[in-house]
Design a protein around this motif. Structure first.
Motif, PDB file in Angstrom:
ATOM      1  N   GLY A 189     -26.876 -26.486  12.621  1.00 14.13           N
ATOM      2  CA  GLY A 189     -25.993 -25.659  11.801  1.00 14.13           C
ATOM      3  C   GLY A 189     -26.217 -24.183  12.021  1.00 14.13           C
ATOM      4  N   GLU A 190     -27.476 -23.786  12.081  1.00 17.56           N
ATOM      5  CA  GLU A 190     -27.803 -22.366  12.265  1.00 17.56           C
ATOM      6  C   GLU A 190     -27.377 -21.862  13.639  1.00 17.56           C
ATOM      7  OE1 GLU A 190     -31.952 -22.435  11.453  1.00 17.56           O
ATOM      8  OE2 GLU A 190     -31.679 -22.534   9.273  1.00 17.56           O
ATOM      9  N   ARG A 191     -27.524 -22.711  14.648  1.00 17.85           N
ATOM     10  CA  ARG A 191     -27.174 -22.279  16.003  1.00 17.85           C
ATOM     11  C   ARG A 191     -25.653 -22.205  16.197  1.00 17.85           C
ATOM     12  NH1 ARG A 191     -30.201 -25.334  18.138  1.00 17.85           N
ATOM     13  NH2 ARG A 191     -28.953 -27.118  18.827  1.00 17.85           N
ATOM     14  N   LEU A 192     -24.912 -23.179  15.673  1.00 16.95           N
ATOM     15  CA  LEU A 192     -23.465 -23.214  15.881  1.00 16.95           C
ATOM     16  C   LEU A 192     -22.702 -22.298  14.932  1.00 16.95           C
ATOM     17  CD1 LEU A 192     -22.852 -27.026  16.527  1.00 16.95           C
ATOM     18  CD2 LEU A 192     -23.389 -25.209  18.173  1.00 16.95           C
ATOM     19  N   GLU A 193     -23.263 -22.048  13.733  1.00 13.82           N
ATOM     20  CA  GLU A 193     -22.669 -21.147  12.734  1.00 13.82           C
ATOM     21  C   GLU A 193     -21.248 -21.544  12.328  1.00 13.82           C
ATOM     22  OE1 GLU A 193     -23.080 -17.147  14.285  1.00 13.82           O
ATOM     23  OE2 GLU A 193     -25.125 -17.015  13.490  1.00 13.82           O
ATOM     24  N   VAL A 194     -20.951 -22.835  12.379  1.00 18.86           N
ATOM     25  CA  VAL A 194     -19.631 -23.318  11.973  1.00 18.86           C
ATOM     26  C   VAL A 194     -19.464 -23.153  10.463  1.00 18.86           C
ATOM     27  CG1 VAL A 194     -18.228 -25.414  11.708  1.00 18.86           C
ATOM     28  CG2 VAL A 194     -19.331 -24.903  13.894  1.00 18.86           C
ATOM     29  N   LEU A 195     -18.352 -22.548  10.045  1.00 23.56           N
ATOM     30  CA  LEU A 195     -18.001 -22.295   8.638  1.00 23.56           C
ATOM     31  C   LEU A 195     -18.980 -21.334   7.943  1.00 23.56           C
ATOM     32  CD1 LEU A 195     -16.931 -25.909   7.583  1.00 23.56           C
ATOM     33  CD2 LEU A 195     -15.456 -24.021   8.292  1.00 23.56           C
ATOM     34  N   LYS A 196     -19.736 -20.578   8.710  1.00 23.66           N
ATOM     35  CA  LYS A 196     -20.700 -19.646   8.115  1.00 23.66           C
ATOM     36  C   LYS A 196     -20.011 -18.603   7.237  1.00 23.66           C
ATOM     37  CE  LYS A 196     -24.617 -16.650   9.249  1.00 23.66           C
ATOM     38  NZ  LYS A 196     -25.486 -16.119  10.334  1.00 23.66           N
ATOM     39  N   ASP A 197     -18.826 -18.187   7.646  1.00 23.39           N
ATOM     40  CA  ASP A 197     -18.103 -17.144   6.906  1.00 23.39           C
ATOM     41  C   ASP A 197     -16.968 -17.714   6.068  1.00 23.39           C
ATOM     42  OD1 ASP A 197     -19.705 -15.120   8.073  1.00 23.39           O
ATOM     43  OD2 ASP A 197     -18.470 -15.175   9.888  1.00 23.39           O
ATOM     44  N   TYR A 198     -17.015 -19.008   5.782  1.00 22.01           N
ATOM     45  CA  TYR A 198     -15.939 -19.634   5.018  1.00 22.01           C
ATOM     46  C   TYR A 198     -15.900 -19.050   3.607  1.00 22.01           C
ATOM     47  CZ  TYR A 198     -12.809 -23.329   3.371  1.00 22.01           C
ATOM     48  OH  TYR A 198     -11.750 -24.027   2.876  1.00 22.01           O
ATOM     49  N   THR A 200     -15.967 -18.820  -0.025  1.00 22.91           N
ATOM     50  CA  THR A 200     -16.394 -19.792  -1.037  1.00 22.91           C
ATOM     51  C   THR A 200     -16.295 -19.177  -2.427  1.00 22.91           C
ATOM     52  OG1 THR A 200     -17.942 -20.722   0.579  1.00 22.91           O
ATOM     53  CG2 THR A 200     -18.287 -21.311  -1.733  1.00 22.91           C
ATOM     54  N   PRO A 201     -15.573 -19.834  -3.341  1.00 26.40           N
ATOM     55  CA  PRO A 201     -15.437 -19.294  -4.701  1.00 26.40           C
ATOM     56  C   PRO A 201     -16.792 -19.209  -5.403  1.00 26.40           C
ATOM     57  CG  PRO A 201     -13.856 -21.066  -4.300  1.00 26.40           C
ATOM     58  CD  PRO A 201     -14.833 -21.089  -3.168  1.00 26.40           C
ATOM     59  N   PRO A 202     -16.916 -18.356  -6.412  1.00 29.17           N
ATOM     60  CA  PRO A 202     -18.152 -18.270  -7.192  1.00 29.17           C
ATOM     61  C   PRO A 202     -18.498 -19.628  -7.805  1.00 29.17           C
ATOM     62  CG  PRO A 202     -16.687 -16.445  -7.723  1.00 29.17           C
ATOM     63  CD  PRO A 202     -15.899 -17.391  -6.860  1.00 29.17           C
ATOM     64  N   TYR A 208     -20.997 -24.148   4.801  1.00 30.97           N
ATOM     65  CA  TYR A 208     -21.890 -23.856   5.936  1.00 30.97           C
ATOM     66  C   TYR A 208     -23.109 -24.765   5.805  1.00 30.97           C
ATOM     67  CZ  TYR A 208     -25.132 -21.083   8.845  1.00 30.97           C
ATOM     68  OH  TYR A 208     -26.047 -20.663   9.786  1.00 30.97           O
ATOM     69  N   ALA A 209     -23.318 -25.614   6.802  1.00 32.09           N
ATOM     70  CA  ALA A 209     -24.276 -26.715   6.679  1.00 32.09           C
ATOM     71  C   ALA A 209     -25.674 -26.296   6.213  1.00 32.09           C
ATOM     72  CB  ALA A 209     -24.352 -27.492   7.986  1.00 32.09           C
ATOM     73  N   PRO A 210     -26.287 -25.242   6.773  1.00 34.47           N
ATOM     74  CA  PRO A 210     -27.638 -24.896   6.300  1.00 34.47           C
ATOM     75  C   PRO A 210     -27.682 -24.558   4.804  1.00 34.47           C
ATOM     76  CG  PRO A 210     -27.233 -23.891   8.420  1.00 34.47           C
ATOM     77  CD  PRO A 210     -25.916 -24.454   7.966  1.00 34.47           C
ATOM     78  N   VAL A 211     -26.691 -23.821   4.324  1.00 36.65           N
ATOM     79  CA  VAL A 211     -26.641 -23.480   2.898  1.00 36.65           C
ATOM     80  C   VAL A 211     -26.397 -24.739   2.071  1.00 36.65           C
ATOM     81  CG1 VAL A 211     -25.339 -22.230   1.129  1.00 36.65           C
ATOM     82  CG2 VAL A 211     -25.875 -21.117   3.315  1.00 36.65           C
TER      83      VAL A 211
END
Length: 223
Positions: A189-198, A200-202, A208-211
């Protein structure tokens, strides 16, 4: 099912149509304007009606198809019938409800999962990955978990949106429910960064998989 019964239900759905709901849904690729709480209430009134469910699905209307998934008898569908329905379900919500409310409860679910995973259509393949994520979380026996991680690592970064979303869900479930694979899932997840900037509502967890993994593991530890 008499045509009048289908017409009556379609009239009820039309009466529930809300332009504001439709505007929100259309931003997510869904073409209906019925509040889902009200739609579920209508399904509760109708109860299980397999023939009516098939007639509603055949209309092609998204709200009718959503309702159909709630009043059908999931185990009554044949494999080829569900395969055809999945290919007809081109909006995200209809696709998701068909999988959740019908396919997962059908005896052909595993056979369809395997067939859909290998399908050339990325939307169909995404259904295979959605069913795989469910198995990873609930019934992983017999799955090649390292092999799934290999595929995710190689293909998720450049997969089309719907397919990428479900592969990412599978990656997250791998890290959440299988501690022995958590470090690798986090690293991918950290390497691919897929959906890292998605966006997300409060008070919601990022996809983002790592989170996602770390938050769910934290909650489990706090229980």
């Amino acid at each position: 099912m008499a045509e009048t019964a289908v017409a009556a239900v379609l009239a009820e759905l039309a009466a529930l149509e809300d332009p504001k709901v439709r505007a929100v849904n259309e931003k997510q690729g869904n073409d209906h304007g019925v509040n889902l709480t009200k739609l579920r209430a209508l399904a509760k009134q109708l109860k299980t009606q397999p023939e009516l469910a098939r007639e509603l699905w055949a209309t092609g209307e998204s709200a009718a198809r959503l309702l159909s998934t709630l009043i059908c008898r999931p185990k009554a569908f044949e494999r080829d019938e569900l395969d055809a329905m999945l290919r007809q379900a081109r909006t995200p919500k209809v696709h998701d409800w068909l999988l959740t409310n019908v396919v997962k409860k059908n005896p052909h679910a595993e056979e369809l999962r395997l067939a859909w995973l290998a399908d050339a259509d990325p939307v169909v393949a995404s259904a295979g990955w959605a069913l795989t994520a469910d198995r990873v979380a609930k019934k992983p026996e017999g799955l090649d978990l390292p092999g799934l991680l290999d595929v995710i690592e190689a293909e998720m970064k450049h997969a089309p949106d719907r397919l990428q979303w479900e592969m990412n869900s599978c990656l997250a479930q791998m890290g959440i429910t299988h501690p022995e694979h958590r470090a690798r899932a986090l690293a991918i997840g950290e390497r691919l960064e897929v959906l890292k900037d998605y966006p997300t509502p409060p008070n919601c967890t990022s996809p983002y998989a790592p989170v996602w993994i770390n938050e769910m593991v934290r909650r489990q530890a706090a229980e």
